[in-house]
Design a protein around this motif. Structure first.
Motif, PDB file in Angstrom:
ATOM      1  N   ARG A 251       0.867  -1.318   0.020  1.00 39.22           N
ATOM      2  CA  ARG A 251       0.041  -0.196   0.337  1.00 39.22           C
ATOM      3  C   ARG A 251       1.123   0.972  -0.198  1.00 39.22           C
ATOM      4  O   ARG A 251       0.556   2.145  -1.010  1.00 39.22           O
ATOM      5  N   ASN A 252       2.115   1.365   1.109  1.00 42.14           N
ATOM      6  CA  ASN A 252       2.973   2.657   1.368  1.00 42.14           C
ATOM      7  C   ASN A 252       3.641   2.062  -0.368  1.00 42.14           C
ATOM      8  O   ASN A 252       4.658   3.868  -0.134  1.00 42.14           O
ATOM      9  N   SER A 253       3.549   1.665  -1.615  1.00 43.43           N
ATOM     10  CA  SER A 253       4.668   1.595  -2.540  1.00 43.43           C
ATOM     11  C   SER A 253       3.487   2.571  -3.588  1.00 43.43           C
ATOM     12  O   SER A 253       4.442   2.536  -4.894  1.00 43.43           O
ATOM     13  N   LEU A 254       2.356   2.503  -3.271  1.00 40.34           N
ATOM     14  CA  LEU A 254       1.652   3.447  -4.690  1.00 40.34           C
ATOM     15  C   LEU A 254       1.232   4.267  -4.917  1.00 40.34           C
ATOM     16  O   LEU A 254       0.682   4.758  -5.602  1.00 40.34           O
ATOM     17  N   GLY A 255       1.268   5.390  -3.748  1.00 35.98           N
ATOM     18  CA  GLY A 255       1.043   6.699  -3.971  1.00 35.98           C
ATOM     19  C   GLY A 255      -0.778   7.545  -3.699  1.00 35.98           C
ATOM     20  O   GLY A 255      -1.678   6.168  -2.915  1.00 35.98           O
ATOM     21  N   ARG A 256      -0.934   7.983  -3.695  1.00 34.76           N
ATOM     22  CA  ARG A 256      -2.072   8.424  -3.299  1.00 34.76           C
ATOM     23  C   ARG A 256      -3.905   8.218  -3.855  1.00 34.76           C
ATOM     24  O   ARG A 256      -4.923   8.545  -4.064  1.00 34.76           O
ATOM     25  N   GLN A 257      -3.186   8.823  -5.307  1.00 29.87           N
ATOM     26  CA  GLN A 257      -3.477   8.851  -6.405  1.00 29.87           C
ATOM     27  C   GLN A 257      -4.079   8.197  -7.497  1.00 29.87           C
ATOM     28  O   GLN A 257      -2.882   7.349  -8.000  1.00 29.87           O
ATOM     29  N   PRO A 258      -5.307   7.567  -8.246  1.00 29.19           N
ATOM     30  CA  PRO A 258      -5.252   6.102  -8.900  1.00 29.19           C
ATOM     31  C   PRO A 258      -4.957   6.884 -10.695  1.00 29.19           C
ATOM     32  O   PRO A 258      -4.984   7.921 -11.142  1.00 29.19           O
ATOM     33  N   LEU A 259      -4.470   6.256 -10.915  1.00 30.63           N
ATOM     34  CA  LEU A 259      -3.399   6.420 -12.496  1.00 30.63           C
ATOM     35  C   LEU A 259      -4.168   6.198 -13.641  1.00 30.63           C
ATOM     36  O   LEU A 259      -6.146   5.631 -13.529  1.00 30.63           O
ATOM     37  N   GLN A 260      -4.374   6.666 -14.573  1.00 30.64           N
ATOM     38  CA  GLN A 260      -5.291   7.085 -15.730  1.00 30.64           C
ATOM     39  C   GLN A 260      -5.142   5.641 -16.597  1.00 30.64           C
ATOM     40  O   GLN A 260      -3.854   5.539 -16.325  1.00 30.64           O
ATOM     41  N   GLY A 982       7.708   8.409  -8.778  1.00 37.75           N
ATOM     42  CA  GLY A 982       9.089   8.564  -8.050  1.00 37.75           C
ATOM     43  C   GLY A 982       9.424  10.073  -7.885  1.00 37.75           C
ATOM     44  O   GLY A 982       9.370  10.528  -8.147  1.00 37.75           O
ATOM     45  N   SER A 983      10.885   9.254  -7.343  1.00 39.06           N
ATOM     46  CA  SER A 983      11.806  10.572  -6.743  1.00 39.06           C
ATOM     47  C   SER A 983      12.602  11.371  -7.790  1.00 39.06           C
ATOM     48  O   SER A 983      12.443  10.192  -9.452  1.00 39.06           O
ATOM     49  N   GLY A 984      13.328  12.600  -8.113  1.00 40.49           N
ATOM     50  CA  GLY A 984      13.289  12.959  -9.117  1.00 40.49           C
ATOM     51  C   GLY A 984      14.668  12.102 -10.219  1.00 40.49           C
ATOM     52  O   GLY A 984      14.226  11.840 -11.058  1.00 40.49           O
ATOM     53  N   GLY A 985      15.307  11.308  -9.103  1.00 35.21           N
ATOM     54  CA  GLY A 985      16.099  11.051  -9.670  1.00 35.21           C
ATOM     55  C   GLY A 985      16.186   9.322 -10.820  1.00 35.21           C
ATOM     56  O   GLY A 985      16.362   8.630 -11.703  1.00 35.21           O
ATOM     57  N   MET A 986      14.893   8.929  -9.710  1.00 39.00           N
ATOM     58  CA  MET A 986      13.990   7.589  -9.638  1.00 39.00           C
ATOM     59  C   MET A 986      13.112   7.973 -11.398  1.00 39.00           C
ATOM     60  O   MET A 986      13.233   7.178 -11.994  1.00 39.00           O
TER      61      MET A 986
END
Length: 1007
Positions: A251-260, A982-986
């Motif tokens: 769950r914590n790896s998914l983010g908060r917003q659904p993907l289109q 992801g983060s900037g570098g990722m």
């Protein structure tokens, strides 16, 4: 069992040989009486054995002549008696679940053994012996009966086994089905349905499978692993904590917003996201129902290209379907997380909309029900049962019924919420629709043995149920009657109530003004046997305060009575924490330090009580407000200093006290304070103790303090003598936990060259090798020994020291590491992979390069087989090649481990095959081993470092056109996700790979 006797036909008379075999069989018959599985079959088998032994005993009394026929008969009987003995011992000692699932194999072995014994008896030359007609007929009849003997599994066993086979073949991971089968298995083999019992039996069952692997019985091991994979879906197998940890990692790896959805997810005909995508011969993909309708209307061309089709065959597009399912699961999970706050809205319309959407998700998939539970929806839903809006209450009850239906954990979770049962019972008295749902929910809850007592204790419930049982609704009446039956309390409830009534007057006398009576009652509490429930109830009902008053009494005899009572009640964590909160620690420490006034035995009791309090602090939940036993450095110093001033019993209790607090939620601070007080110096000295119990606890605490300690502190206190002592403990101790701790210290030592040389000189390498290959390492502490040994080994395999690597390889450790990749725990696998990675880094330099000769093309000699990665002649011993060691397959399998550390170690090892110039040949080898797809899956790992390594690896792999074409599609979705979350570098790395796949331009804003 009788020990095997080597019988020489030349010197031992036939009569004595028969007597010895008869004795062995009689002992097997005796052991068979203790077998608790396959009782009917074992009883039948035992009867045949007993009759055989009686016949042999009768024959041994005769003066028999030696003959070749007799020799063959006796040799077969000796062999088969040993086989019978082994079979009975296995049925007596092995895990019940394992024996149940192997009942067909056991039956086959019983039949074979019976027939072989029958064959042996038939070889006895009965006609030439001076036997009575009765004995001759008995032998002949016995041979005939045994030859035709049949053993059968019970009908119930057959049905359960068929269901398990069906479930594993269908790959049906339905939790309710697994729960049902597990319950039937428990009922069949006679084990408790308590979760602790299930977990214990299941752990032993897994151990049996590890034994099968060690016996190289891979067919059995694979079959059992399939069964384990299915049964692990049951609630009783995996603890709630394990499932919760796995869920929140995802769950914590998914983010908060659904993907289109990606454009490729849409069906070109319906313009909706596809559910069952299929590909037609033009190469285009459509929703199955839509394209079938297109063809049914008479079209024979592609709807997109209008090209005429050679055939109308539909091929399922599994990769795309999987991507869509992953996208849908991801968005559903995010939806479930986001719905919870809306249920607490003051707008009834919003609440009803959210309940409706939640109910739809719960009906859709069982997995969604588990997610809702993990998100702790149940207390929020229970709160809605007190809403004024009837529709909200009805919808909520429907959802709770869905959650409770097939989950024991959810039943218990619902009942645990304050006033939950009262609110549900209240709905029984409301309108019909709501009442029927409440009745159904209570019926489901009552099927959990711990919940039904709570329902029965609500007085109004019984009245409402009696009313419901007389209603005109047949189903409601039937449910009410069944629920009333479930609430009929068993004898245990009566016993507990009687005990509660007994303790009330005892507690009243304990609090009375008469000191003699109070002392007498305290003495009673110190002597009677109590359940944990009784102990908690006594403290809850007021026993603690008068006991603490007696503890501070001036008279030592009164203090002793109080200490004995408190000691008897303090071994329950809940009571231990209450004792600390109510200030018992100060008086107990004061008594412990007053060594001149107290007897040694009383000080030992005080120390043991303090140990109980320490253990209670270790049982605390990390997120809750912490109760501390030792709050200051002064407390720690005063208690620890007693170790050097007291006898073994108090030393043991103090060491166990510090062991407990070092495993409590505040353990990091405690360990740091102990290290500041030079505790390591004392513990090093205690490792020389003759008292094994004190030494064992000292070694365990020593290990605990080395886990996250400063290397300089360790270097200061750990010398060559200490290392030699630790290694001696590993080789001589009988305490497996102590051995594991000593090996843990070795693994935690700084990677200092001098320490490594001391270890080598003391024979550490050979000892570590023995620990890694020791039989029976699947027992709990054997596992820990193996884990620590695998960690300790890593220091000797640094690529910077080739000589050390060669020394390790020479003792045959590489094949052992490969085996541990399969059979080890997660941590063992991780360390084994780290070691193999370090070995593999040296392989290129060590491979024996093959020089091409210009005449070789017409030479008759066979071509030299070169390593496909290192392009030379490789062996396990000379070049440490992980391909030659057959490590590739288990390393690839490890990429699917749940633990990110194990996955990362495996990936690191595999990527050594494509370092530098070996990109093409290494990538090819990985592709042939089916490693690329699991590597792509690691893009969704919650571990940032693992994601980054995966991105860098794929960036290199996708430089090769064939791999980009073959695997690029499956990487698209997780790569898109990283560019969004992801983060900037990722994000930049992911965008670079997407650009390689022609899905982004080099001018994209992601760069």
């Amino acid at each position: 069992m009788a020990k095997d006797v080597i019988i020489s036909a030349s010197f031992v008379p036939i009569s004595e040989m028969l007597s010895q075999v008869a004795l062995s069989i009689f002992e097997t018959v005796h052991a068979a009486k203790e077998v608790l599985v396959q009782k009917e079959n074992i009883k039948k088998f035992s009867t045949y054995l007993e009759k055989t032994a009686c016949v042999l005993k009768e024959l041994s009394r005769l003066n028999l002549d030696y003959s070749e026929s007799f020799k063959n008969a006796v040799e077969i009987l000796k062999r088969e008696s040993k086989i019978a003995e082994q079979l009975v011992l296995e049925c007596k000692n092995k895990n019940k679940v394992y024996l149940f699932l192997n009942c067909k194999r056991i039956i086959k072995r019983l039949e074979n053994n019976t027939k072989e014994i029958s064959w042996a008896l038939s070889l006895i030359p009965v006609a030439s012996l001076d036997l009575s007609v009765g004995i001759s007929d008995e032998i002949s009849k016995l041979c005939k009966n045994m030859l035709g003997a049949e053993y059968r599994a019970a009908v119930a066993e057959q049905e359960i086994l068929e269901k398990i086979v069906s479930a594993t073949q269908e790959c049906n991971a339905n939790r309710s089905r697994a729960n049902d089968l597990l319950f039937h298995i428990a009922e069949a083999v006679g084990i408790s349905t308590e979760q602790s019992s299930f977990e214990k039996e299941f752990k032993e069952f897994k151990n049996e499978i590890e034994d099968a692997k060690l016996r190289k019985d891979m067919t059995e091991a694979v079959q059992m692993e399939q069964i384990i994979a299915f049964l692990e879906n049951a609630d009783a197998i995996k603890s709630h904590e394990e499932r919760e940890k796995k869920y929140f990692n995802k769950r914590n790896s998914l983010g908060r917003q659904p993907l289109q959805p990606l454009q490729s997810f849409y069906c070109p005909i319906t313009q909706d996201v596809m559910v069952d995508p299929v590909e037609i011969s033009s190469g285009k993909t459509f929703e199955r129902a839509a394209i079938e309708k297109w063809f049914a209307e008479g079209h024979n061309s592609c709807p997109l290209t209008q090209i005429s089709l050679d055939n109308l065959f539909l091929r399922p597009n599994k990769p795309l379907q999987k991507l869509i399912e992953e996208w849908r699961d991801r968005n559903n999970l995010i939806t479930i997380v986001s719905l919870k706050p809306t249920l607490q809205s003051t707008e009834e319309h919003t609440v009803l909309q959210s309940l409706d959407k939640l109910q739809g998700l719960l009906v859709e998939r069982e997995l969604h029900r588990e997610w809702v539970t993990m998100e702790d929806y149940i207390p929020v839903l229970i709160e809605l049962l007190s809403a004024k809006n009837r529709e909200i209450r009805t919808c909520t009850l429907t959802i709770l019924c869905i959650l409770a239906k097939d989950s024991e954990d959810n039943k218990k979770a619902i009942a645990k919420v304050d006033h939950a049962l009262e609110l549900i019972v209240r709905s029984l008295a409301r309108q019909i629709a709501e009442s029927k749902l409440a009745l159904q929910l209570l019926l489901d809850l009552s099927r959990h043995h711990l919940v039904k007592t709570g329902i029965g204790n609500i007085q109004s419930c019984i009245f409402l149920l009696v009313t419901a049982s007389n209603s005109n609704d047949n189903q409601a009446a039937k449910n009410a009657e069944e629920l009333l039956d479930n609430l009929s309390f068993c004898n245990q409830n009566v016993i507990e109530m009687a005990k509660a009534n007994y303790f009330k007057p005892l507690l009243q006398l304990l609090s009375s003004g008469e000191e003699d009576i109070r002392i007498m009652m305290a003495k009673t509490l110190s002597e009677i046997e109590l359940t944990d429930h009784n102990k908690v109830s006594l403290f809850k009902d007021g026993a603690l305060e008068p006991l603490l008053q007696l503890l501070t009494h001036d008279d030592l005899k009164v203090k002793k009575v109080a200490i004995d009572a408190i000691h008897n009640l303090s071994d329950v964590p809940q009571n231990g924490l209450q004792l600390i909160r109510e200030g018992a620690v100060g008086p107990l420490f004061e008594l412990l330090y007053r060594h001149s006034l107290l007897s040694p035995s009383l000080r030992e009791q005080v120390a043991a009580t303090i140990m109980h309090l320490a253990i209670s602090t270790a049982a605390q939940v990390a997120d809750s407000k912490q109760v501390l036993l030792l709050e200051s450095e002064e407390d720690i110093f005063k208690l620890f200093s007693l170790i050097s001033l007291t006898g073994p019993n108090i030393q043991k209790s103090i060491l166990q006290t510090f062991l407990a607090v070092c495993h409590s939620p505040s353990s990091v601070e405690i360990r740091e304070k102990l290290r500041k007080l030079s505790a390591l110096q004392v513990l090093v000295q205690l490792c020389e103790q003759d008292n094994e119990i004190v030494r064992g606890n000292a070694v365990k605490l020593f290990c605990c303090l080395t886990q996250d300690g400063d290397e300089n502190t360790l270097l200061e206190h750990v010398g060559q003598r200490c290392i030699e002592r630790l290694l001696r403990i590993i080789t001589t101790s009988n305490d497996l936990e102590e051995i594991a701790a000593a090996m843990g210290i070795i693994s935690n030592l700084p990677k200092d060259p001098e320490i490594t040389l001391w270890l080598l000189d003391a024979g550490a390498l050979e000892i570590i090798s023995t620990c890694l290959t020791h039989e029976g390492r699947n027992a709990s502490y054997r596992m820990q020994i193996t884990e620590n040994a695998a960690a300790a080994l890593c220091r000797f395999i640094a690529p910077s020291n080739l000589e050390w690597q060669k020394r390790v390889a020479e003792i045959g450790i590489i094949p052992v590491l490969v085996e541990l990749l399969v059979s080890g725990t997660t941590l063992t696998k991780q360390n084994a992979a780290i070691s193999l990675k370090q070995f593999s880094e040296s392989s290129t330099a060590l491979t024996n390069r093959v020089k091409k000769r210009w005449l070789s093309w017409f030479c008759l000699e066979a071509p030299v087989k070169c390593c496909p990665v290192h392009l030379g002649i490789c062996t396990v011993e000379s070049s440490f090649c992980i391909l030659e060691a057959n490590a590739l397959e288990p390393l690839v399998r490890m990429l699917g481990e749940a633990d990110p550390g194990a996955c990362e170690a495996s990936l690191d090892a595999l990527l050594t095959l494509m370092d530098g110039e070996r990109l093409q040949c290494g990538s090819k080898v990985l592709a042939e081993a089916n490693a690329i797809a699991p590597i792509i899956k690691l893009l969704s790992s919650p571990s940032a470092s693992l994601q980054e390594k995966t991105l860098k690896a794929l960036e290199r792999i996708f430089r090769l056109v064939e791999f980009k074409q073959k695997y690029g599609t499956s990487a698209q979705m997780p790569l898109v996700d990283i560019t969004q979350r992801g983060s900037g570098g990722m994000r930049s790395l992911a965008a670079k790979v997407l650009a390689q796949l022609n899905l982004l331009t080099d001018q994209s804003s992601y760069f």
